[in-house]
Design a protein around this motif. Structure first.
Motif, short mmCIF file in Angstrom:
data_model
loop_
_atom_site.label_atom_id
_atom_site.label_comp_id
_atom_site.label_asym_id
_atom_site.label_seq_id
_atom_site.Cartn_x
_atom_site.Cartn_y
_atom_site.Cartn_z
N ILE A 75 1.04 -0.95 0.03
CA ILE A 75 0.11 0.05 -0.47
C ILE A 75 1.14 1.35 0.45
O ILE A 75 1.64 1.73 1.04
CB ILE A 75 -1.06 -0.20 1.22
N PRO A 76 1.00 2.06 -1.11
CA PRO A 76 1.78 3.98 -1.31
C PRO A 76 0.53 4.66 -0.78
O PRO A 76 -0.72 4.74 -1.32
CB PRO A 76 1.87 3.26 -2.58
N VAL A 77 1.16 5.58 -0.76
CA VAL A 77 0.44 6.59 -0.46
C VAL A 77 1.12 7.54 -1.87
O VAL A 77 1.37 7.17 -3.29
CB VAL A 77 1.67 8.09 0.63
N ILE A 78 -0.09 8.57 -2.07
CA ILE A 78 -0.41 8.71 -3.13
C ILE A 78 0.14 10.00 -3.28
O ILE A 78 0.27 10.39 -5.06
CB ILE A 78 -1.97 9.30 -3.39
N PHE A 79 0.63 11.16 -2.83
CA PHE A 79 1.55 12.12 -2.73
C PHE A 79 2.56 12.02 -1.74
O PHE A 79 2.87 11.24 -0.75
CB PHE A 79 0.95 13.71 -2.49
N PRO A 80 3.39 13.19 -2.03
CA PRO A 80 4.61 13.70 -1.08
C PRO A 80 3.59 13.53 -0.09
O PRO A 80 3.32 14.10 0.36
CB PRO A 80 5.52 14.15 -1.45
N GLY A 81 5.02 13.18 1.63
CA GLY A 81 4.30 13.54 2.61
C GLY A 81 4.66 13.39 3.71
O GLY A 81 5.75 12.66 3.59
N ARG A 82 4.16 13.30 5.03
CA ARG A 82 5.50 13.10 6.19
C ARG A 82 4.34 12.44 6.79
O ARG A 82 2.77 12.52 7.40
CB ARG A 82 5.15 14.21 7.01
N VAL A 83 4.63 11.19 7.34
CA VAL A 83 4.37 10.18 8.94
C VAL A 83 3.54 10.74 10.15
O VAL A 83 4.97 11.93 10.99
CB VAL A 83 4.50 9.12 8.90
N VAL A 84 2.61 11.51 9.81
CA VAL A 84 2.13 12.10 11.58
C VAL A 84 1.94 11.68 12.22
O VAL A 84 2.18 11.79 13.58
CB VAL A 84 1.83 13.42 10.87
N ASP A 100 2.03 18.60 2.65
CA ASP A 100 2.53 20.23 3.43
C ASP A 100 1.83 20.47 1.29
O ASP A 100 1.84 21.56 1.41
CB ASP A 100 2.93 20.38 4.01
N SER A 101 2.24 19.89 0.52
CA SER A 101 1.65 20.56 0.04
C SER A 101 0.64 20.96 -1.24
O SER A 101 0.34 21.67 -2.07
CB SER A 101 2.33 19.99 -1.79
N PHE A 102 -0.25 20.95 -0.38
CA PHE A 102 -1.58 21.14 -0.27
C PHE A 102 -2.49 21.44 0.41
O PHE A 102 -2.60 21.09 1.95
CB PHE A 102 -2.28 19.40 -0.76
N CYS A 103 -2.72 22.85 0.45
CA CYS A 103 -3.22 23.80 1.41
C CYS A 103 -4.48 23.86 1.54
O CYS A 103 -4.58 25.23 -0.05
CB CYS A 103 -2.62 24.41 2.15
N VAL A 111 -4.61 21.08 5.67
CA VAL A 111 -4.19 20.76 4.88
C VAL A 111 -4.84 19.49 4.79
O VAL A 111 -5.14 18.59 5.55
CB VAL A 111 -2.55 20.40 5.58
N LEU A 112 -3.75 18.87 3.98
CA LEU A 112 -4.59 17.95 3.13
C LEU A 112 -4.28 16.99 3.97
O LEU A 112 -2.72 16.34 4.35
CB LEU A 112 -4.49 17.55 1.32
N HIS A 113 -4.86 15.69 4.35
CA HIS A 113 -3.72 14.08 5.51
C HIS A 113 -5.08 12.78 4.25
O HIS A 113 -5.97 13.58 4.01
CB HIS A 113 -4.65 14.44 6.47
N THR A 114 -4.17 11.95 4.03
CA THR A 114 -4.93 11.08 3.55
C THR A 114 -4.57 9.66 4.40
O THR A 114 -3.42 9.79 5.51
CB THR A 114 -4.06 10.15 2.78
N VAL A 115 -5.29 8.57 5.13
CA VAL A 115 -5.12 7.71 5.86
C VAL A 115 -5.07 5.85 5.36
O VAL A 115 -6.27 6.19 4.84
CB VAL A 115 -6.41 8.05 6.84
N SER A 196 -0.98 25.46 -3.89
CA SER A 196 -0.14 24.72 -4.71
C SER A 196 -1.17 23.64 -6.05
O SER A 196 -2.62 24.17 -5.71
CB SER A 196 0.39 24.07 -4.49
N THR A 197 0.10 23.29 -6.41
CA THR A 197 -0.84 22.46 -7.86
C THR A 197 -2.36 21.51 -7.17
O THR A 197 -1.61 20.78 -6.71
CB THR A 197 0.00 21.50 -9.01
N PRO A 198 -2.95 21.59 -7.72
CA PRO A 198 -4.26 21.06 -7.51
C PRO A 198 -3.71 19.14 -7.55
O PRO A 198 -2.90 18.96 -7.39
CB PRO A 198 -5.52 21.08 -7.96
N PRO A 199 -4.29 18.36 -6.67
CA PRO A 199 -4.09 17.28 -6.36
C PRO A 199 -3.98 16.02 -8.13
O PRO A 199 -3.29 15.11 -7.66
CB PRO A 199 -4.75 16.37 -5.03
#
Length: 204
Positions: A75-84, A100-103, A111-115, A196-199
């Motif tokens: 299972i990969p992440v869809i965008f660059p990010g940080r594990v919080v 953080d690229s998507f605010c 800020v956009l998060h994926t779980v 920033s650039t939309p997802p």
């Protein structure tokens, strides 16, 4: 453009060539979709809260046969990010990634998060780790102490910029009115305004 799930599926295919070769499309039994009121397994009991995302469990293969996801799927992440946050859920673990690229620029800054829920984190994954788009952060593993079918739970949400990551869990996603849950099957271009650039421009 496409939906959040379509982006995730493309990332999954890249990490799992054998799965891509047999996959045709996802199935969405009653109870697997966003804001579902009932469970989709067992006696389909009432959920404690509305479903916060979607459950990816069943799909149609290239021969038209109904299949279920198998242990070992990366299972990969869809965008660059940080594990919080790494949160122990009722089946396995849930991994919260902050992008953080998507605010969101409209209203309170969020800020956009994926779980990625009910998964086994990859060995060595840690809170604070930066991950690149498409990086496998977890794997599906059977739930030895549960009769719940194997599946990936996927959530997309706008979370206030200053929300404490240590408080991120399924209860706060449901109860905190500042958190905005998004339908992962909806077109991600409908999510709002960005700094920033939309997802959906993730290919660039």
């Amino acid at each position: 453009m496409g939906s959040w799930v379509s982006l995730l599926t493309e990332r999954i295919h890249t990490c799992n060539p054998a799965f891509e070769a047999e996959f045709q499309h996802w199935l969405w039994p009653s109870g697997t979709c966003f804001f579902a009121e009932r469970l989709w397994w067992g006696k389909q009991k009432q959920r404690i809260a509305l479903h916060e995302g979607v459950d990816l469990a069943c799909f149609i293969d290239q021969q038209g046969k109904q299949c279920t996801v198998a242990p070992g799927l990366l299972i990969p992440v869809i965008f660059p990010g940080r594990v919080v946050q790494l949160h122990r859920d009722f089946l396995n673990w849930s991994i919260f990634i902050r992008h953080d690229s998507f605010c969101r620029t409209r209203g309170e800054r969020a800020v956009l998060h994926t779980v990625y829920g009910h998964v086994q984190p990859k060995e060595g994954l840690f809170i604070g780790q930066h991950v690149r788009a498409g990086t496998p952060v977890s794997v599906l593993e059977a739930y030895p102490r549960s009769t719940v079918p194997l599946h990936l739970h996927f959530t997309v949400a706008w979370i206030p910029n200053d929300f404490p990551p240590s408080q991120l869990n399924w209860q706060t996603l449901n109860e905190n009115k500042q958190i905005v849950l998004l339908d992962p099957l909806a077109d991600c271009a409908m999510a709002g305004e960005y700094t920033s650039t939309p997802p959906f421009g993730f290919r660039n």
